[in-house]
Design a protein around this motif. Structure first.
Motif, PDB file in Angstrom:
ATOM      1  N   LYS A  30      15.802  28.159 128.834  1.00 36.06           N
ATOM      2  CA  LYS A  30      15.707  29.442 129.534  1.00 36.06           C
ATOM      3  C   LYS A  30      14.294  29.684 130.064  1.00 36.06           C
ATOM      4  O   LYS A  30      14.111  30.124 131.191  1.00 36.06           O
ATOM      5  CB  LYS A  30      16.105  30.591 128.603  1.00 36.06           C
ATOM      6  N   VAL A  31      13.309  29.418 129.227  1.00 36.09           N
ATOM      7  CA  VAL A  31      11.919  29.607 129.641  1.00 36.09           C
ATOM      8  C   VAL A  31      11.593  28.677 130.804  1.00 36.09           C
ATOM      9  O   VAL A  31      10.998  29.096 131.807  1.00 36.09           O
ATOM     10  CB  VAL A  31      10.951  29.390 128.454  1.00 36.09           C
ATOM     11  N   TYR A  32      12.000  27.438 130.693  1.00 32.66           N
ATOM     12  CA  TYR A  32      11.744  26.469 131.765  1.00 32.66           C
ATOM     13  C   TYR A  32      12.376  26.932 133.081  1.00 32.66           C
ATOM     14  O   TYR A  32      11.746  26.859 134.145  1.00 32.66           O
ATOM     15  CB  TYR A  32      12.274  25.090 131.374  1.00 32.66           C
ATOM     16  N   MET A  33      13.604  27.426 133.033  1.00 31.55           N
ATOM     17  CA  MET A  33      14.296  27.835 134.258  1.00 31.55           C
ATOM     18  C   MET A  33      13.613  29.040 134.916  1.00 31.55           C
ATOM     19  O   MET A  33      13.514  29.104 136.146  1.00 31.55           O
ATOM     20  CB  MET A  33      15.771  28.137 133.975  1.00 31.55           C
ATOM     21  N   VAL A  34      13.135  29.977 134.115  1.00 29.79           N
ATOM     22  CA  VAL A  34      12.419  31.125 134.681  1.00 29.79           C
ATOM     23  C   VAL A  34      11.138  30.651 135.358  1.00 29.79           C
ATOM     24  O   VAL A  34      10.824  31.039 136.483  1.00 29.79           O
ATOM     25  CB  VAL A  34      12.099  32.176 133.592  1.00 29.79           C
ATOM     26  N   ILE A  35      10.403  29.787 134.684  1.00 25.62           N
ATOM     27  CA  ILE A  35       9.147  29.283 135.233  1.00 25.62           C
ATOM     28  C   ILE A  35       9.410  28.439 136.482  1.00 25.62           C
ATOM     29  O   ILE A  35       8.697  28.553 137.479  1.00 25.62           O
ATOM     30  CB  ILE A  35       8.362  28.513 134.155  1.00 25.62           C
ATOM     31  N   LEU A  36      10.457  27.629 136.450  1.00 27.96           N
ATOM     32  CA  LEU A  36      10.829  26.845 137.630  1.00 27.96           C
ATOM     33  C   LEU A  36      11.174  27.771 138.785  1.00 27.96           C
ATOM     34  O   LEU A  36      10.812  27.515 139.937  1.00 27.96           O
ATOM     35  CB  LEU A  36      12.005  25.918 137.317  1.00 27.96           C
ATOM     36  N   GLU A  47       4.955  21.701 132.658  1.00 28.43           N
ATOM     37  CA  GLU A  47       3.617  21.875 132.087  1.00 28.43           C
ATOM     38  C   GLU A  47       3.407  23.321 131.612  1.00 28.43           C
ATOM     39  O   GLU A  47       2.918  23.555 130.510  1.00 28.43           O
ATOM     40  CB  GLU A  47       2.562  21.511 133.140  1.00 28.43           C
ATOM     41  N   VAL A  48       3.799  24.293 132.430  1.00 27.87           N
ATOM     42  CA  VAL A  48       3.628  25.695 132.063  1.00 27.87           C
ATOM     43  C   VAL A  48       4.553  26.066 130.897  1.00 27.87           C
ATOM     44  O   VAL A  48       4.155  26.806 130.000  1.00 27.87           O
ATOM     45  CB  VAL A  48       3.842  26.617 133.284  1.00 27.87           C
ATOM     46  N   ALA A  49       5.759  25.534 130.889  1.00 25.70           N
ATOM     47  CA  ALA A  49       6.671  25.800 129.770  1.00 25.70           C
ATOM     48  C   ALA A  49       6.098  25.249 128.463  1.00 25.70           C
ATOM     49  O   ALA A  49       6.144  25.911 127.418  1.00 25.70           O
ATOM     50  CB  ALA A  49       8.048  25.199 130.047  1.00 25.70           C
ATOM     51  N   GLN A  50       5.537  24.063 128.528  1.00 21.03           N
ATOM     52  CA  GLN A  50       4.917  23.466 127.347  1.00 21.03           C
ATOM     53  C   GLN A  50       3.747  24.335 126.872  1.00 21.03           C
ATOM     54  O   GLN A  50       3.605  24.600 125.675  1.00 21.03           O
ATOM     55  CB  GLN A  50       4.444  22.052 127.658  1.00 21.03           C
ATOM     56  N   VAL A  78       5.804  33.897 131.848  1.00 20.02           N
ATOM     57  CA  VAL A  78       5.682  34.477 133.186  1.00 20.02           C
ATOM     58  C   VAL A  78       4.207  34.694 133.527  1.00 20.02           C
ATOM     59  O   VAL A  78       3.775  34.404 134.647  1.00 20.02           O
ATOM     60  CB  VAL A  78       6.491  35.790 133.293  1.00 20.02           C
ATOM     61  N   ASN A  79       3.434  35.179 132.567  1.00 20.67           N
ATOM     62  CA  ASN A  79       2.003  35.370 132.828  1.00 20.67           C
ATOM     63  C   ASN A  79       1.313  34.041 133.144  1.00 20.67           C
ATOM     64  O   ASN A  79       0.478  33.967 134.051  1.00 20.67           O
ATOM     65  CB  ASN A  79       1.318  36.065 131.658  1.00 20.67           C
ATOM     66  N   LEU A  80       1.660  32.988 132.409  1.00 20.13           N
ATOM     67  CA  LEU A  80       1.083  31.670 132.695  1.00 20.13           C
ATOM     68  C   LEU A  80       1.516  31.176 134.079  1.00 20.13           C
ATOM     69  O   LEU A  80       0.714  30.584 134.811  1.00 20.13           O
ATOM     70  CB  LEU A  80       1.487  30.661 131.616  1.00 20.13           C
ATOM     71  N   ALA A  81       2.774  31.418 134.445  1.00 19.33           N
ATOM     72  CA  ALA A  81       3.264  30.993 135.761  1.00 19.33           C
ATOM     73  C   ALA A  81       2.563  31.766 136.878  1.00 19.33           C
ATOM     74  O   ALA A  81       2.192  31.190 137.906  1.00 19.33           O
ATOM     75  CB  ALA A  81       4.774  31.174 135.851  1.00 19.33           C
ATOM     76  N   ILE A  82       2.373  33.059 136.673  1.00 19.77           N
ATOM     77  CA  ILE A  82       1.668  33.866 137.680  1.00 19.77           C
ATOM     78  C   ILE A  82       0.228  33.379 137.815  1.00 19.77           C
ATOM     79  O   ILE A  82      -0.287  33.244 138.930  1.00 19.77           O
ATOM     80  CB  ILE A  82       1.737  35.367 137.323  1.00 19.77           C
ATOM     81  N   ASP A  83      -0.412  33.092 136.690  1.00 24.22           N
ATOM     82  CA  ASP A  83      -1.777  32.545 136.743  1.00 24.22           C
ATOM     83  C   ASP A  83      -1.806  31.223 137.505  1.00 24.22           C
ATOM     84  O   ASP A  83      -2.717  30.987 138.306  1.00 24.22           O
ATOM     85  CB  ASP A  83      -2.336  32.335 135.329  1.00 24.22           C
TER      86      ASP A  83
END
Length: 184
Positions: A30-36, A47-50, A78-83
């Protein structure tokens, strides 16, 4: 009997590594799919999911259950992905290439060539419009439209009020509509 997230968190806080592994297995996809959905690049999303789970593991001692575990975890991701998006703003990701692959794999049936050209052009315009959104607006579109999350959960993840979520979502949808209305 399956343990609740809170029970697993408490076990993890007591030093049981297997409890954190269970949380990872519950939420990894789930986390990976949101970040993707936010980054549109598989390698960057992995990388961000990890990094999300690494940070969660390091900070789990400070989690006291004020929100659900998945909301807390998604907020980190989400914060890491936005960064990551902000860092790459000077060098934007090729969203179209990745999105085309995902969409084409879902639609293997032969269709009318005119419809295919129109769909491809629509997809390209949609991708271009999404790429022009700010990371915050792209995040609300992904979390609400793709993940189907509530305004409350999105607000907790992004660290803002439900009203701000609704405002960002309205603005993002309006921007997409304005950009795509000429094409439609």
């Amino acid at each position: 009997m399956e343990l609740t997230d809170w029970a697993l968190v408490q076990k993890c806080q007591s030093g049981e590594m297997s409890a954190f592994q269970e949380l990872v297995s519950r939420y990894q996809q789930k986390v990976y799919m949101v970040i993707l959905g936010l980054l549109r690049n598989r390698e960057d999303a992995l990388e961000v999911a990890q990094e999300t789970f690494l940070r969660a593991y390091r900070k789990i001692g400070g989690f006291h259950g004020g929100s659900s575990f998945y909301t807390w975890l998604y907020r980190i991701g989400v914060n890491l992905a936005i960064d990551a998006q902000r860092r790459q703003k000077r060098n934007p990701l090729d969203f179209r290439e990745n999105m085309d692959g995902v969409l084409e794999s879902q639609d293997e049936v032969a269709r009318d060539p005119f419809a295919e050209v129109h769909d491809r052009e629509l997809r390209e315009n949609m991708v271009r419009a999404i790429n022009e959104l700010t990371p915050e607006h792209k995040a609300v579109i992904v979390l609400r439209t793709i993940e189907g999350m509530s305004y409350k959960d999105i607000g907790e993840i992004l660290g803002c009020s439900e009203g701000t979520v609704m405002s960002r979502l309205h603005y993002a949808r309006k921007k997409l509509h304005d950009k795509l209305s000429a094409f439609l």
